[in-house]
Design a protein around this motif. Sequence first.
Motif, PDB file in Angstrom:
ATOM      1  N   ARG B 111       0.727  -1.383  -0.348  1.00  0.00           N
ATOM      2  CA  ARG B 111      -0.114  -0.230  -0.139  1.00  0.00           C
ATOM      3  C   ARG B 111       0.996   1.651  -0.184  1.00  0.00           C
ATOM      4  NH1 ARG B 111      -3.823  -2.830  -0.626  1.00  0.00           N
ATOM      5  NH2 ARG B 111      -5.310  -3.705   0.604  1.00  0.00           N
ATOM      6  N   THR B 112       0.495   2.237  -0.431  1.00  0.00           N
ATOM      7  CA  THR B 112       0.924   3.118  -0.896  1.00  0.00           C
ATOM      8  C   THR B 112       0.118   4.479   0.161  1.00  0.00           C
ATOM      9  OG1 THR B 112       0.876   3.851  -2.785  1.00  0.00           O
ATOM     10  CG2 THR B 112       2.178   2.520  -1.879  1.00  0.00           C
ATOM     11  N   TYR B 115      -0.131  10.726  -1.891  1.00  0.00           N
ATOM     12  CA  TYR B 115      -0.010  12.593  -2.014  1.00  0.00           C
ATOM     13  C   TYR B 115      -1.404  12.833  -0.454  1.00  0.00           C
ATOM     14  CZ  TYR B 115       2.207  11.782  -6.704  1.00  0.00           C
ATOM     15  OH  TYR B 115       2.343  11.928  -7.575  1.00  0.00           O
ATOM     16  N   ALA B 116      -1.624  12.162   0.012  1.00  0.00           N
ATOM     17  CA  ALA B 116      -2.541  11.917   1.100  1.00  0.00           C
ATOM     18  C   ALA B 116      -1.166  11.788   2.089  1.00  0.00           C
ATOM     19  CB  ALA B 116      -3.485  11.496   1.416  1.00  0.00           C
TER      20      ALA B 116
ATOM     21  N   SER C 357      -7.812   8.479  -2.350  1.00  0.00           N
ATOM     22  CA  SER C 357      -6.349   8.606  -2.157  1.00  0.00           C
ATOM     23  C   SER C 357      -5.597   6.916  -1.370  1.00  0.00           C
ATOM     24  CB  SER C 357      -6.371   9.425  -1.013  1.00  0.00           C
ATOM     25  OG  SER C 357      -6.810   8.883   0.164  1.00  0.00           O
ATOM     26  N   GLY C 359      -3.366   4.131  -2.647  1.00  0.00           N
ATOM     27  CA  GLY C 359      -3.029   3.471  -4.057  1.00  0.00           C
ATOM     28  C   GLY C 359      -2.993   2.559  -3.642  1.00  0.00           C
ATOM     29  N   GLY C 360      -1.981   1.665  -4.487  1.00  0.00           N
ATOM     30  CA  GLY C 360      -1.964  -0.045  -4.108  1.00  0.00           C
ATOM     31  C   GLY C 360      -3.327  -0.567  -3.805  1.00  0.00           C
TER      32      GLY C 360
END
Lengths: 418, 418, 418
Positions: B111-112, B115-116, C357, C359-360
């Motif tokens: 997971r990434t 931008y938050a 928001s 990602g992934g």
Amino acid sequence: MHALVERLYPLCRSITGDGVRATLDIVGEHLELEVHEVPTGTQVLDWTVPREWNIRDAYVKDPSGTRVVDFRRSNLHVVGYSVPVSAVMTLDELRPHLHTLPEQPGLVPYRTSYYAETWGFCLSQDTLDGMGPGPYEVVIDSTLADGHLTYAEHVVRGRTDEEVLISCHVCHPSLANDNLAGIAVATALAGRLREPRHTYRFLFAPGTIGAITWLARNRERTGRVRHGLTLACAGDPGALTYKRSRRGDAPIDRVMTAVLRDRPHTVVDFAPYGYDERQFCSPGFNLPVGSLTRTPYAGYPEYHTSGDDVGFVSPEAMADTLDALWAAVQVLERDGRYQNLSPYGEPQLGRRGLYGSLGGRSDTKQAQMAMLWVLNLSDGDHGLLDIAQRSGLPFGAVAEAAGALEGAGLLKRVGEGG
Amino acid sequence: MHALVERLYPLCRSITGDGVRATLDIVGEHLELEVHEVPTGTQVLDWTVPREWNIRDAYVKDPSGTRVVDFRRSNLHVVGYSVPVSAVMTLDELRPHLHTLPEQPGLVPYRTSYYAETWGFCLSQDTLDGMGPGPYEVVIDSTLADGHLTYAEHVVRGRTDEEVLISCHVCHPSLANDNLAGIAVATALAGRLREPRHTYRFLFAPGTIGAITWLARNRERTGRVRHGLTLACAGDPGALTYKRSRRGDAPIDRVMTAVLRDRPHTVVDFAPYGYDERQFCSPGFNLPVGSLTRTPYAGYPEYHTSGDDVGFVSPEAMADTLDALWAAVQVLERDGRYQNLSPYGEPQLGRRGLYGSLGGRSDTKQAQMAMLWVLNLSDGDHGLLDIAQRSGLPFGAVAEAAGALEGAGLLKRVGEGG
Amino acid sequence: MHALVERLYPLCRSITGDGVRATLDIVGEHLELEVHEVPTGTQVLDWTVPREWNIRDAYVKDPSGTRVVDFRRSNLHVVGYSVPVSAVMTLDELRPHLHTLPEQPGLVPYRTSYYAETWGFCLSQDTLDGMGPGPYEVVIDSTLADGHLTYAEHVVRGRTDEEVLISCHVCHPSLANDNLAGIAVATALAGRLREPRHTYRFLFAPGTIGAITWLARNRERTGRVRHGLTLACAGDPGALTYKRSRRGDAPIDRVMTAVLRDRPHTVVDFAPYGYDERQFCSPGFNLPVGSLTRTPYAGYPEYHTSGDDVGFVSPEAMADTLDALWAAVQVLERDGRYQNLSPYGEPQLGRRGLYGSLGGRSDTKQAQMAMLWVLNLSDGDHGLLDIAQRSGLPFGAVAEAAGALEGAGLLKRVGEGG
């Protein structure tokens, strides 16, 4: 047609020589032919007319004096364009000049060597297997000398200069399907034509060099060729095969596809191999010429062997080929684009006697459907064949509807079909 | 290639930071790289280069002092771009920051949160199920600060300025198929190229923001991109998948379809989701860039989990991907449109030594068929790949025929293929 | 809708006369209608408005005074447009004027004879088989006299002059599916429209002559017709059938194909037979008008017989037809071509709150996919329906995404869809 095949069968044809002339003489008994003789050495496109080849006799005689290979029994026994030979040789010496079909040991192959000076014999593997060490008397009594290339045309003048080209090759010796059946069917088709709209040009010429010679001498005329077919292998038991022109969407491609639709058939794309469509469809000419055969080029085991004899072709198969060609001629002659002169809403057909007057029934007849389709699609963009294909109606019904509507002043012909 | 994957695997990559630099250093041992550093805050198209993220350590330590979640064991355990944390929390407090895959309870997800601003840990459901109520020592020793975005290019100059763009993303931490295998295959391909006709540009950049940064800094260069591929998931056991460019009929689309034809493969239409083809194929650029993967984006259970490890990719699969790419390069390099200089009828190949001289045989060789096809279709409109596809002949045979015919003065190159 | 069908069922409609007027009066209770009366003898395109036909009574009375065929029981018993008759005839004399369906012996056929002066009765084969030799009292109390052809329009004004034409025929007597169900569904659809973008024109007119009359009187208006449907057979148990316009690729053709995709349905090509699409799609007008039915024209055994009664049409089937029409209206109203205002790379949706928001994850939602598709294909060439079809997403999701992106300033409407 089968009688013509039988009569032509024994002649020893090649790309030049008296065999071609004799063949054209016989065809000329049925059709008025214009015969052309083009001298050896004439430059024709990228090629040169070769020396003329004629042959009287040829054999391989064993020590007992028996002709084990004998041109008189079958002209296939000599490699076409063999230079003269008269020698005594052992089997080992002779071997490089002998051609057989080991996988079809009972059949004699057909071989030629037009442009490389050599000689040879063709025989069955069975015969070869029975040959002792020799020595053998080896004779080919042929001549290869300056002379002519011979081809012929038969033209049925039409009401227009737009030409339909039907071409068949006349350079194969005793091979019945390839291409005596093609010659016979072309001859029969030519005999049937009566005051057509198109001009029909039948070309009887040796393969490759003959077509190239005709193209070289008729460059300006090729622009008139609206439709064309090479005709070969017209009498074997297989189903009809149409090979598209290089264009792939020429009118003749659509016509032949439509004509064959309700028969067992195959349609294949153009490939630059086969018969003289190779020349007509070379990119510089790119003529709208397809190819009609039954089993196609090299597609049957008897192809280019002594198995392709008069028993391999049948009157029924040739009649079927002719019938398909005749159907194609009907479409070529009758197709056209029309303009509906009353295009806003349907015209009132009943008032003109063109429509059953008792409404409410669902069993409207094919003729009436054909009229509605012709009216609806006659906007100048669709030809009658288009309309037949889109409606699923027979071309004949559509053509008749167009005739009735034209007679009633509702339709005007505005151009060619296709 | 597999050794390179193993060596790159432990590095903690993200869209910025030292993991990317270390990765490019290792690739740079194999290829000459031009490395670009773009400062935080730089405006790139609609985006802004973010702050740089680096991380040294991170863990969740249970009351007994055991690291139950430990960045040192796998960098997947930390949500990418997590802000620094140092706290003691109960499991209930920690819970909203923990990510698992309940349906794949043994695997750690990836997971990434670029931008938050947030933080989190990824762990297996099994680990989570074994965790007591705490309290836990929770540490993420990271920095998120002004710095740079890093990407690199390797260029193989060709005889022309026309470029082939091969792009792969370098922003994923310990995930082997996605995308270390892609990096390894691109590196191997680059090493194979020798004096090509096209210029080949290999782009090693973080996903999305890296491609966008490259596009922003190379707007004028994009006009030179004639063909392109994003390369990812290049080592899993699945068959090759080609995803068409947005154009759908770009030369690269036809080339890849042809190259894959005789292998197990899938071809899918463009969709604006996946890898950086999303950016290259955005409507303003609309570059002819397709995507080559084995099992595509998100199409395997190991995708974006700890299951995508070095054992998931195989040397054989990477070799197969490279082989297909190499075949594509052959077509890109050799394809072209030619003009038949003797287009009226067939030229006499025999006279030029290009044709077997003994006629009448049906076993004409592939090389001769290729010559006939090339001659017939070389009208300036058809490229060699077109000809290969229409004839069903291998591209190599067609290209060799074109070479022979060009050597004999029968053919002239007139333009690009495609 | 079924109540409307039941109320209209007993009226004796024909292409002119009081039955049409009474029908339009009832429809007029639901919709504001503009009723047109066009005098007998008016020239309309290739046709002339015929005399008006009205009928009060008709019967065939047997020697015992029993009405064996009785107009009062069913108006199908009289051939439409029968001239007045009052005679005593034997069965043999009467026979040529009797129409039955020998293969459906229990049903009464529907017959008309608008443009040929005659008279007749329709009855079941069973009734005919029970009739003795007579003599019979034969009465048709009809009038055929100068009068008018009657049709009506209902217009829902839109924000633009671009028209959607919905046409249904009102000339059939007691036949429920053909076409009272069509009238009922059109009436219901008209009642649902609220301030649409297009102007919707509903045409209630006799078949053929009515459509021709409307076309003759609205030639200049036909240029405004952007989309159209003839609506008939809207209530039978069969699945929906869409028949393409003559153009075949008009926007309405694509819209109806898309709308029907997820329902049991059939799509067929245009044919110049059926309902008034014949007139709208005549080549001079060539309007983009398709035809929506359930079981198509003449495709069910009850077609044009007394079997097509109020029990043959169901509320459920009419609701399903209306539902499909309503879905089509949604697409017609909401489709459009848009321009991506940030076409270089993807715009950063997250910054604008349009994107999750974290990602992934691979479970990106349909709404986000719709945004990516709309952004990628909004180059001015693709409409929202195109995008829905290419992406496989529901039209509604695509239209919502376009709305959200337009709201965020990322998209601008630049034209009609289609």
